[in-house]
Scaffold this motif. Structure first.
Motif, PDB file in Angstrom:
ATOM      1  N   ILE A 186      50.367  29.527  44.184  1.00 49.79           N
ATOM      2  CA  ILE A 186      49.292  30.188  44.923  1.00 49.79           C
ATOM      3  C   ILE A 186      49.251  29.678  46.365  1.00 49.79           C
ATOM      4  O   ILE A 186      49.077  30.456  47.312  1.00 49.79           O
ATOM      5  N   ALA A 187      49.430  28.368  46.515  1.00 46.61           N
ATOM      6  CA  ALA A 187      49.385  27.773  47.860  1.00 46.61           C
ATOM      7  C   ALA A 187      50.521  28.268  48.746  1.00 46.61           C
ATOM      8  O   ALA A 187      50.394  28.291  49.977  1.00 46.61           O
ATOM      9  N   VAL A 235      43.063  38.430  36.732  1.00 48.89           N
ATOM     10  CA  VAL A 235      43.009  36.967  36.745  1.00 48.89           C
ATOM     11  C   VAL A 235      42.642  36.505  38.145  1.00 48.89           C
ATOM     12  O   VAL A 235      43.222  36.967  39.139  1.00 48.89           O
ATOM     13  N   MET A 236      41.692  35.591  38.213  1.00 45.90           N
ATOM     14  CA  MET A 236      41.244  35.053  39.502  1.00 45.90           C
ATOM     15  C   MET A 236      41.283  33.525  39.450  1.00 45.90           C
ATOM     16  O   MET A 236      40.909  32.938  38.433  1.00 45.90           O
ATOM     17  N   VAL A 237      41.723  32.926  40.521  1.00 47.09           N
ATOM     18  CA  VAL A 237      41.746  31.469  40.622  1.00 47.09           C
ATOM     19  C   VAL A 237      40.880  31.054  41.814  1.00 47.09           C
ATOM     20  O   VAL A 237      41.072  31.550  42.928  1.00 47.09           O
ATOM     21  N   TYR A 238      39.947  30.160  41.557  1.00 49.71           N
ATOM     22  CA  TYR A 238      39.028  29.675  42.590  1.00 49.71           C
ATOM     23  C   TYR A 238      39.386  28.224  42.913  1.00 49.71           C
ATOM     24  O   TYR A 238      39.409  27.368  42.016  1.00 49.71           O
ATOM     25  N   ARG A 239      39.660  27.964  44.200  1.00 51.52           N
ATOM     26  CA  ARG A 239      40.038  26.619  44.649  1.00 51.52           C
ATOM     27  C   ARG A 239      39.045  26.119  45.703  1.00 51.52           C
ATOM     28  O   ARG A 239      38.501  26.910  46.483  1.00 51.52           O
ATOM     29  N   ARG A 294      39.707  32.324  36.026  1.00 52.12           N
ATOM     30  CA  ARG A 294      38.920  33.331  35.297  1.00 52.12           C
ATOM     31  C   ARG A 294      39.860  34.436  34.800  1.00 52.12           C
ATOM     32  O   ARG A 294      40.619  35.020  35.571  1.00 52.12           O
ATOM     33  N   TYR A 295      39.802  34.682  33.505  1.00 51.16           N
ATOM     34  CA  TYR A 295      40.556  35.776  32.889  1.00 51.16           C
ATOM     35  C   TYR A 295      39.576  36.870  32.499  1.00 51.16           C
ATOM     36  O   TYR A 295      38.593  36.614  31.795  1.00 51.16           O
ATOM     37  N   MET A 296      39.854  38.101  32.916  1.00 56.62           N
ATOM     38  CA  MET A 296      39.028  39.255  32.565  1.00 56.62           C
ATOM     39  C   MET A 296      39.885  40.283  31.845  1.00 56.62           C
ATOM     40  O   MET A 296      40.948  40.683  32.352  1.00 56.62           O
ATOM     41  N   VAL A 351      47.453  37.510  40.230  1.00 56.33           N
ATOM     42  CA  VAL A 351      46.331  36.601  40.442  1.00 56.33           C
ATOM     43  C   VAL A 351      45.689  36.885  41.795  1.00 56.33           C
ATOM     44  O   VAL A 351      46.378  37.066  42.797  1.00 56.33           O
ATOM     45  N   ILE A 352      44.368  36.926  41.796  1.00 55.59           N
ATOM     46  CA  ILE A 352      43.619  37.036  43.049  1.00 55.59           C
ATOM     47  C   ILE A 352      43.056  35.658  43.363  1.00 55.59           C
ATOM     48  O   ILE A 352      42.221  35.138  42.606  1.00 55.59           O
ATOM     49  N   PRO A 353      43.519  35.018  44.437  1.00 52.85           N
ATOM     50  CA  PRO A 353      43.020  33.676  44.765  1.00 52.85           C
ATOM     51  C   PRO A 353      41.790  33.725  45.669  1.00 52.85           C
ATOM     52  O   PRO A 353      41.664  34.606  46.512  1.00 52.85           O
TER      53      PRO A 353
END
Length: 325
Positions: free
Chosen positions: A102-103, A219-223, A259-261, A290-292
């Motif tokens: 992601i980075a 799918v979303m990843v929150y950092r 987060r998985y939806m 993935v949406i970051p």
């Protein structure tokens, strides 16, 4: 699936996951610690720090002989530790790989996304505070039993095994003896490899969820560079009420969560969309994307508060003070 093991102190949330939330990350694994908090008031999101010194991870979120279905002697027992270890060994690898990709804007993350979900979903099925929900979710498995050796013999030992700890565990967890044995049997059926080289029932169920033409996956990843993401003693949090859609929030490490939806395509499709367009979409190969998000503090507050609200009695963190709590 080999069951013989000498592990008595059995974790229902892996030490690997808690170590990714350790406040002394530079320490050796055996000395890593995490702060634990006991819920005071769910409605006001109030909790109490249990110790200023923190708790050792190797003694957290574990119960003696929780998964032992036949205690042979003081050292040996039949349990699920060997297969648990296989899943737990993937968590650090796939977590770090996902966050690194992601980075660097690398979108080839399907392997990480699916394998992390499988490993994290294990927290749900083996969690002693979710026994009734697990039994309801996989009620259809309760009518099946293995028919081939050696799986059949192992399952028979699960049903009739020596469990001197059972009475105490049931009292502590507030479940009946039948529920406890049925839960162990459900874990057995979910995790056993009935055909060599083929996925077990848990993995098959999860992969079909990702690949179903009737499901929309997001799918979303929150950092975060500031603020910490807490861990639930249940291992997961759901951001959606029970219904046609499913959602799961999992801690990744002290500064991120995922987060998985899984949306029901039929109810998400606007009225008037031609059926041929819908059929064409269903035939397309599913791509996991993935949406970051970075430093979305509103979501962090919601995540931490929801995690406290839905936990059994405790949450864990790398910090003494957590955003939103």
């Amino acid at each position: 699936m080999v069951h013989l093991n000498n592990t008595k102190n059995q974790h229902f949330i892996s030490q690997t996951e808690l170590r990714l939330n350790a406040f002394n990350s530079g320490a050796s694994d055996v000395n890593k610690k995490v702060y634990s908090f006991e819920v005071r008031d769910r409605e006001t999101f109030s909790c109490k720090l249990m110790s200023n010194q923190g708790s050792k991870i190797n003694g957290s979120l574990s119960i003696h002989d929780l998964f032992s279905f036949d205690v042979i002697d003081k050292s040996l027992r039949l349990n699920f530790e060997n297969i648990f270890t296989q899943y737990e060994g993937r968590i650090k690898k796939y977590t770090e790989s996902l966050l690194n990709k992601i980075a660097t804007n690398d979108n080839d993350v399907a392997e990480e996304i699916v394998n992390l979900f499988v490993a994290k979903f294990l927290n749900f099925v083996r969690n002693p505070y979710s026994v009734e929900k697990v039994l309801n979710t996989f009620s259809s498995l309760q009518k099946y039993k293995p028919t081939q050796e050696p799986t059949k013999s192992n399952f028979d030992r699960l049903l009739s095994g020596n469990r001197p700890h059972q009475k105490y565990l049931c009292a502590v967890l507030g479940i009946t003896h039948d529920q406890y044995v049925t839960w162990l049997g459900t874990l057995f059926m979910l995790l056993s490899e009935f055909r060599v080289g083929e996925p077990n029932f848990m993995e098959e169920t999860i992969r079909s969820l990702f690949e179903s033409p009737d499901t929309f996956v997001l799918v979303m990843v929150y950092r975060y560079t500031e603020g910490t993401c807490v861990v639930s003693d249940r291992g997961y949090t759901t951001p959606l009420p029970d219904g046609k859609h499913m959602g799961f929030d999992f801690n990744l490490n002290s500064t991120s969560f995922i987060r998985y939806m899984f949306g029901d395509l039929a109810s998400l499709t606007p009225e008037g969309v031609p059926q041929e367009i819908i059929d064409m979409y269903k035939l397309q190969r599913k791509e996991v994307r993935v949406i970051p998000f970075e430093n979305d503090m509103n979501e962090l507050e919601t995540y931490n508060q929801r995690t406290l609200y839905q936990c059994h009695s405790q949450i864990y963190s790398s910090a003494k003070s957590n955003y939103g709590l």
